[in-house]
Design a protein around this motif. Structure first.
Motif, PDB file in Angstrom:
ATOM      1  N   HIS A 125     -52.979  23.647 -47.268  1.00 23.47           N
ATOM      2  CA  HIS A 125     -53.516  23.401 -48.288  1.00 23.47           C
ATOM      3  C   HIS A 125     -52.681  22.033 -50.182  1.00 23.47           C
ATOM      4  O   HIS A 125     -52.888  21.446 -50.801  1.00 23.47           O
ATOM      5  CB  HIS A 125     -55.128  23.150 -49.057  1.00 23.47           C
ATOM      6  CG  HIS A 125     -56.109  23.355 -47.438  1.00 23.47           C
ATOM      7  ND1 HIS A 125     -56.003  22.430 -46.953  1.00 23.47           N
ATOM      8  CD2 HIS A 125     -55.894  24.752 -47.268  1.00 23.47           C
ATOM      9  CE1 HIS A 125     -57.068  23.047 -46.217  1.00 23.47           C
ATOM     10  NE2 HIS A 125     -56.428  24.172 -45.879  1.00 23.47           N
ATOM     11  N   GLY A 126     -51.595  23.059 -50.607  1.00 20.69           N
ATOM     12  CA  GLY A 126     -51.409  22.715 -51.541  1.00 20.69           C
ATOM     13  C   GLY A 126     -51.719  24.023 -52.824  1.00 20.69           C
ATOM     14  O   GLY A 126     -53.316  24.021 -52.733  1.00 20.69           O
ATOM     15  N   GLY A 127     -51.026  23.523 -53.839  1.00 23.05           N
ATOM     16  CA  GLY A 127     -51.767  24.347 -54.798  1.00 23.05           C
ATOM     17  C   GLY A 127     -51.013  24.645 -55.980  1.00 23.05           C
ATOM     18  O   GLY A 127     -49.772  24.262 -56.121  1.00 23.05           O
ATOM     19  N   THR A 128     -51.379  25.290 -57.251  1.00 25.39           N
ATOM     20  CA  THR A 128     -50.413  25.671 -58.093  1.00 25.39           C
ATOM     21  C   THR A 128     -50.755  27.328 -58.814  1.00 25.39           C
ATOM     22  O   THR A 128     -51.678  27.570 -58.276  1.00 25.39           O
ATOM     23  CB  THR A 128     -51.018  24.737 -59.708  1.00 25.39           C
ATOM     24  OG1 THR A 128     -51.231  23.343 -58.835  1.00 25.39           O
ATOM     25  CG2 THR A 128     -50.304  24.995 -60.746  1.00 25.39           C
ATOM     26  N   VAL A 129     -49.437  27.648 -58.683  1.00 22.53           N
ATOM     27  CA  VAL A 129     -49.279  29.090 -59.361  1.00 22.53           C
ATOM     28  C   VAL A 129     -48.839  29.164 -61.026  1.00 22.53           C
ATOM     29  O   VAL A 129     -47.840  28.251 -61.321  1.00 22.53           O
ATOM     30  CB  VAL A 129     -48.638  30.454 -58.104  1.00 22.53           C
ATOM     31  CG1 VAL A 129     -48.317  31.647 -59.560  1.00 22.53           C
ATOM     32  CG2 VAL A 129     -49.245  30.309 -57.141  1.00 22.53           C
ATOM     33  N   VAL A 130     -49.571  29.950 -62.108  1.00 21.61           N
ATOM     34  CA  VAL A 130     -48.826  29.678 -63.372  1.00 21.61           C
ATOM     35  C   VAL A 130     -48.905  31.267 -63.153  1.00 21.61           C
ATOM     36  O   VAL A 130     -49.623  31.992 -63.694  1.00 21.61           O
ATOM     37  CB  VAL A 130     -49.942  29.638 -64.375  1.00 21.61           C
ATOM     38  CG1 VAL A 130     -49.271  29.717 -65.904  1.00 21.61           C
ATOM     39  CG2 VAL A 130     -50.196  27.443 -63.541  1.00 21.61           C
ATOM     40  N   PRO A 162     -42.143  20.804 -52.053  1.00 19.98           N
ATOM     41  CA  PRO A 162     -43.354  20.651 -53.089  1.00 19.98           C
ATOM     42  C   PRO A 162     -44.408  20.832 -52.678  1.00 19.98           C
ATOM     43  O   PRO A 162     -45.236  20.531 -52.972  1.00 19.98           O
ATOM     44  CB  PRO A 162     -43.095  18.705 -52.566  1.00 19.98           C
ATOM     45  CG  PRO A 162     -42.936  19.211 -50.830  1.00 19.98           C
ATOM     46  CD  PRO A 162     -41.869  19.823 -50.458  1.00 19.98           C
ATOM     47  N   ARG A 163     -45.151  22.008 -51.738  1.00 18.68           N
ATOM     48  CA  ARG A 163     -46.736  22.152 -50.878  1.00 18.68           C
ATOM     49  C   ARG A 163     -47.504  22.951 -52.763  1.00 18.68           C
ATOM     50  O   ARG A 163     -48.445  22.455 -52.792  1.00 18.68           O
ATOM     51  CB  ARG A 163     -46.548  23.105 -50.269  1.00 18.68           C
ATOM     52  CG  ARG A 163     -47.800  23.331 -49.478  1.00 18.68           C
ATOM     53  CD  ARG A 163     -48.437  21.988 -48.739  1.00 18.68           C
ATOM     54  NE  ARG A 163     -48.052  21.196 -47.537  1.00 18.68           N
ATOM     55  CZ  ARG A 163     -48.391  20.334 -47.458  1.00 18.68           C
ATOM     56  NH1 ARG A 163     -49.645  19.902 -48.132  1.00 18.68           N
ATOM     57  NH2 ARG A 163     -48.210  19.978 -46.101  1.00 18.68           N
ATOM     58  N   VAL A 164     -46.687  23.456 -53.207  1.00 16.42           N
ATOM     59  CA  VAL A 164     -47.063  24.871 -54.172  1.00 16.42           C
ATOM     60  C   VAL A 164     -45.805  24.706 -55.368  1.00 16.42           C
ATOM     61  O   VAL A 164     -45.252  24.677 -55.061  1.00 16.42           O
ATOM     62  CB  VAL A 164     -46.911  25.844 -53.401  1.00 16.42           C
ATOM     63  CG1 VAL A 164     -48.100  26.387 -54.830  1.00 16.42           C
ATOM     64  CG2 VAL A 164     -48.038  26.207 -52.598  1.00 16.42           C
ATOM     65  N   ASP A 165     -46.748  24.413 -56.661  1.00  7.16           N
ATOM     66  CA  ASP A 165     -45.936  24.217 -57.566  1.00  7.16           C
ATOM     67  C   ASP A 165     -45.943  25.791 -58.428  1.00  7.16           C
ATOM     68  O   ASP A 165     -46.829  26.881 -58.607  1.00  7.16           O
ATOM     69  CB  ASP A 165     -46.566  23.192 -58.465  1.00  7.16           C
ATOM     70  CG  ASP A 165     -46.174  22.792 -60.078  1.00  7.16           C
ATOM     71  OD1 ASP A 165     -44.853  22.979 -60.232  1.00  7.16           O
ATOM     72  OD2 ASP A 165     -46.724  23.004 -61.407  1.00  7.16           O
ATOM     73  N   VAL A 166     -45.207  26.367 -58.873  1.00  5.35           N
ATOM     74  CA  VAL A 166     -44.951  27.771 -59.334  1.00  5.35           C
ATOM     75  C   VAL A 166     -44.540  27.185 -60.862  1.00  5.35           C
ATOM     76  O   VAL A 166     -43.536  26.943 -60.917  1.00  5.35           O
ATOM     77  CB  VAL A 166     -44.245  28.168 -58.504  1.00  5.35           C
ATOM     78  CG1 VAL A 166     -43.667  29.615 -59.818  1.00  5.35           C
ATOM     79  CG2 VAL A 166     -44.669  28.968 -57.504  1.00  5.35           C
TER      80      VAL A 166
END
Length: 226
Positions: A125-130, A162-166
């Motif tokens: 589903h994609g997402g973001t990690v910070v 490009p699925r998940v932004d880290v």
């Protein structure tokens, strides 16, 4: 009744929520996010999903991520909040076991949260990690751990795109701890609320400044680590 805001409908998992964890949690809630908190305080007194777990236990950690997805039906963002504390000794006088503990806390555990969140939800589903360094420290074992975290962020940013932004947020050595902590809620909201960071298929656009962001008191926004 949920608040409206740029993070409305989004689900955020906040881990290691000591130090500025309460302020960060309040900031996310104020922007409409649904928040799950896994950490020592676990969002006491706030309207969050509190996850009591041992982050050093892979089974316990996996159960916590599964609980977030089961309760909220999704997992858009993972924020690993790491409170770094200063060491009184230089590396040459440091017990190697202390360094191992620091690397466990600042490298192995965040990676475990990211891996489980990725395979449980974000891979599809994609997402973001910070990854957020919560204190202004640049010495001893903490410095070594932060260098390793920078490398981890760079690798994961390339591997999961490009699925998940880290990305990682770290303070400039010249930025005071009080000022840095005060900036974190707004900085995190800005990162998570960028167009394309909704957690749906397709990840956020590339960060202009690269995946490692150094906050300074002189700049209006973060800049890339040197």
């Amino acid at each position: 009744m949920e608040r409206s805001g740029p993070l409305s409908g989004r689900v955020v998992l906040l881990t290691g929520a000591d130090g500025p964890g309460e302020a960060v949690t309040r900031g996310l809630l104020a922007q409409g996010a649904r928040v799950a908190v896994a950490g020592p305080t676990a969002g006491a007194g706030l309207r969050v999903l509190a996850l009591g777990c041992d982050p050093d236990d892979p089974v316990d950690l996996s159960r916590a991520v599964d609980t977030v997805v089961r309760r909220f039906g999704r997992l858009d963002h993972v924020v690993n909040l790491m409170a770094v504390r200063p060491s009184a000794h230089p590396l040459m006088e440091l017990d190697p076991l202390a360094l191992r503990g620091s690397l466990q806390h600042h490298l192995v555990t965040p990676l475990a949260w990211i891996q489980r969140s990725y395979w449980r939800w974000m891979a599809e589903h994609g997402g973001t990690v910070v990854n957020v360094v919560a204190d202004v420290v640049r010495e001893g074992s903490q410095g070594a751990a932060l260098a390793a975290l920078t490398e981890l962020t760079e690798w994961l940013s390339a591997e999961l795109a490009p699925r998940v932004d880290v990305c990682s947020v770290v303070p400039s050595p010249l930025l005071g701890a009080v000022r840095y902590r005060a900036m974190l809620p707004d900085v995190l909201t800005g990162l998570l609320a960028r167009p394309g960071c909704s957690g749906e298929a397709g990840a956020c656009p590339d960060l202009v400044h690269g995946p490692v962001l150094v906050l300074t008191d002189q700049s209006a926004g973060p800049r890339r680590a040197a």
